[in-house]
Design a protein around this motif. Sequence first.
Motif, PDB file in Angstrom:
ATOM      1  N   ASN A 121       0.875  -1.171   0.000  1.00  0.00           N
ATOM      2  CA  ASN A 121       0.000   0.000   0.000  1.00  0.00           C
ATOM      3  C   ASN A 121       0.911   1.218   0.000  1.00  0.00           C
ATOM      4  O   ASN A 121       1.409   1.639   1.040  1.00  0.00           O
ATOM      5  CB  ASN A 121      -0.914  -0.006   1.232  1.00  0.00           C
ATOM      6  N   ASN A 122       1.123   1.769  -1.195  1.00  0.00           N
ATOM      7  CA  ASN A 122       2.097   2.856  -1.335  1.00  0.00           C
ATOM      8  C   ASN A 122       1.671   4.126  -0.609  1.00  0.00           C
ATOM      9  O   ASN A 122       2.517   4.905  -0.171  1.00  0.00           O
ATOM     10  CB  ASN A 122       2.327   3.152  -2.814  1.00  0.00           C
ATOM     11  N   GLN A 123       0.357   4.336  -0.479  1.00  0.00           N
ATOM     12  CA  GLN A 123      -0.108   5.523   0.228  1.00  0.00           C
ATOM     13  C   GLN A 123       0.271   5.469   1.706  1.00  0.00           C
ATOM     14  O   GLN A 123       0.767   6.445   2.272  1.00  0.00           O
ATOM     15  CB  GLN A 123      -1.623   5.676   0.084  1.00  0.00           C
ATOM     16  N   ILE A 124       0.029   4.326   2.330  1.00  0.00           N
ATOM     17  CA  ILE A 124       0.411   4.163   3.729  1.00  0.00           C
ATOM     18  C   ILE A 124       1.925   4.233   3.879  1.00  0.00           C
ATOM     19  O   ILE A 124       2.448   4.863   4.800  1.00  0.00           O
ATOM     20  CB  ILE A 124      -0.127   2.834   4.288  1.00  0.00           C
ATOM     21  N   GLU A 126       4.120   5.821   2.042  1.00  0.00           N
ATOM     22  CA  GLU A 126       4.602   7.190   1.886  1.00  0.00           C
ATOM     23  C   GLU A 126       4.251   8.027   3.110  1.00  0.00           C
ATOM     24  O   GLU A 126       5.062   8.852   3.574  1.00  0.00           O
ATOM     25  CB  GLU A 126       3.985   7.816   0.634  1.00  0.00           C
ATOM     26  N   ASN A 127       3.055   7.832   3.646  1.00  0.00           N
ATOM     27  CA  ASN A 127       2.655   8.573   4.842  1.00  0.00           C
ATOM     28  C   ASN A 127       3.572   8.270   6.019  1.00  0.00           C
ATOM     29  O   ASN A 127       4.004   9.180   6.741  1.00  0.00           O
ATOM     30  CB  ASN A 127       1.206   8.231   5.194  1.00  0.00           C
TER      31      ASN A 127
END
Length: 208
Positions: A121-124, A126-127
Amino acid sequence: MVSSHTFRLLGWTSFLSLPILGTLTLAAPVLAQETMSPGNTQTAPQAASEPPQTPDNLRPLATDNNLLSIAAGKRLMEEARQAVAEQNYQLAMERLQSSREIFNQLSNFYQQLATSFAGINNQIAENQRLLALESAEMRDEATYQLALVHRANNQPELSVPLLIQIIRSQQPTRDLGQKAYQQLFELGFVDAPYTAGTEGDPTSFTGP
């Protein structure tokens, strides 16, 4: 045959027993009434009601009151700043050391999460990476302030390892890294001053 004397004794005994039985018979309803009366009612203690489910008690670490948070580390740094203003260097060192430890733990934890979610999950990912970077920046800032407090407290030898840690983390080309190196120069730990220059400049410090 039972003598009249014996009969009189038996009759007297039976007569004595009647009031006692009557008393017992009457006492039972009275006790029952007392037990059931409103003033003597005893009920089993009820279990404490559970607190309502709110975002705060569902996610306790998301509040500003927990110790494992960026906000907690910043609060400690502010307390250290106030202690320095009052020349209470011992308290300032304690607060800054605690702040460093919090930020360092946060940076490591967030980085581990970012690595775990990379490619899933690239969004998680990156966050978490950004949170790790923010925590590391605050850790280095707390470390720099701690080095300054050691210097103000006439303990320059304790400042040196902290300043070197900052340079390794920030790199000498960044502002905090340059300030850390300048402190080393002012303390006399290094001989050559450093000014950020172009790559290949023999006066520029490239670090390990």
